[in-house]
Write a protein that holds these residues in place. Structure first.
Motif, PDB file in Angstrom:
ATOM      1  N   CYS A  77       0.842  -1.208   0.000  1.00 46.74           N
ATOM      2  CA  CYS A  77       0.000   0.000   0.000  1.00 46.74           C
ATOM      3  C   CYS A  77       0.870   1.248   0.000  1.00 46.74           C
ATOM      4  O   CYS A  77       1.949   1.279   0.600  1.00 46.74           O
ATOM      5  N   THR A  78       0.384   2.284  -0.658  1.00 46.83           N
ATOM      6  CA  THR A  78       1.078   3.573  -0.632  1.00 46.83           C
ATOM      7  C   THR A  78       0.730   4.296   0.671  1.00 46.83           C
ATOM      8  O   THR A  78      -0.236   3.933   1.354  1.00 46.83           O
ATOM      9  N   GLU A  80      -0.584   7.200   0.948  1.00 46.41           N
ATOM     10  CA  GLU A  80      -1.914   7.796   0.800  1.00 46.41           C
ATOM     11  C   GLU A  80      -3.012   6.766   1.079  1.00 46.41           C
ATOM     12  O   GLU A  80      -4.013   7.067   1.726  1.00 46.41           O
ATOM     13  N   GLU A  81      -2.825   5.535   0.574  1.00 47.16           N
ATOM     14  CA  GLU A  81      -3.799   4.473   0.825  1.00 47.16           C
ATOM     15  C   GLU A  81      -3.853   4.123   2.311  1.00 47.16           C
ATOM     16  O   GLU A  81      -4.936   3.907   2.874  1.00 47.16           O
ATOM     17  N   ILE A  83      -3.123   6.086   4.859  1.00 43.17           N
ATOM     18  CA  ILE A  83      -3.787   7.192   5.570  1.00 43.17           C
ATOM     19  C   ILE A  83      -5.298   7.045   5.462  1.00 43.17           C
ATOM     20  O   ILE A  83      -6.020   7.175   6.459  1.00 43.17           O
ATOM     21  N   LYS A  84      -5.773   6.738   4.263  1.00 45.44           N
ATOM     22  CA  LYS A  84      -7.215   6.600   4.050  1.00 45.44           C
ATOM     23  C   LYS A  84      -7.771   5.397   4.809  1.00 45.44           C
ATOM     24  O   LYS A  84      -8.807   5.485   5.462  1.00 45.44           O
ATOM     25  N   LYS A  90      -0.902  11.917   8.135  1.00 47.81           N
ATOM     26  CA  LYS A  90       0.295  11.594   7.357  1.00 47.81           C
ATOM     27  C   LYS A  90       1.514  11.539   8.274  1.00 47.81           C
ATOM     28  O   LYS A  90       2.373  10.662   8.124  1.00 47.81           O
ATOM     29  N   GLU A  94       3.994   8.361   8.624  1.00 47.83           N
ATOM     30  CA  GLU A  94       5.423   8.515   8.307  1.00 47.83           C
ATOM     31  C   GLU A  94       6.297   8.194   9.528  1.00 47.83           C
ATOM     32  O   GLU A  94       7.328   7.543   9.407  1.00 47.83           O
TER      33      GLU A  94
END
Length: 99
Positions: A77-78, A80-81, A83-84, A90, A94
């Motif tokens: 997963c990225t 952004e994914e 976080i969602k 973020k 991180e």
């Protein structure tokens, strides 16, 4: 001597540890004392600072979320994914991934 004084006046027990002991008493009361009136009475008698219990609970939530974040990252997963999916900031994601 009240139960609160008893807990906070144990020789060699510093203030932070006394708060922790009170937190444990409150958690045990919440788990095992089913009579709501008695539960409230004990809670009010021991009373004090719920901050330690709240901090403990939040640490447990954060710990589980961190494991979930790491698993998501390991599965491709990225950020952004992640976080969602985890509904976290973020910065938290991180920070978790940088450990």
């Amino acid at each position: 001597m009240t139960p609160l004084e008893l807990i906070t006046n144990i020789p060699g027990l510093d203030k932070e540890m006394a708060q922790f002991v009170k937190g444990i008493v409150l958690m045990l009361c919440d788990k095992f004392v089913k009579d709501k009136k008695l539960n409230k009475r004990i809670t009010n008698t021991v009373g004090g600072n719920m901050e330690n219990i709240e901090r403990y609970a939040q640490d447990k939530v954060d710990e589980k979320t961190e494991k979930f974040i790491i698993n998501l990252k390991n599965n491709g997963c990225t950020i952004e994914e992640i976080i969602k999916l985890t509904e976290t900031s973020k910065e938290f994601v991180e920070k978790t991934l940088s450990k």
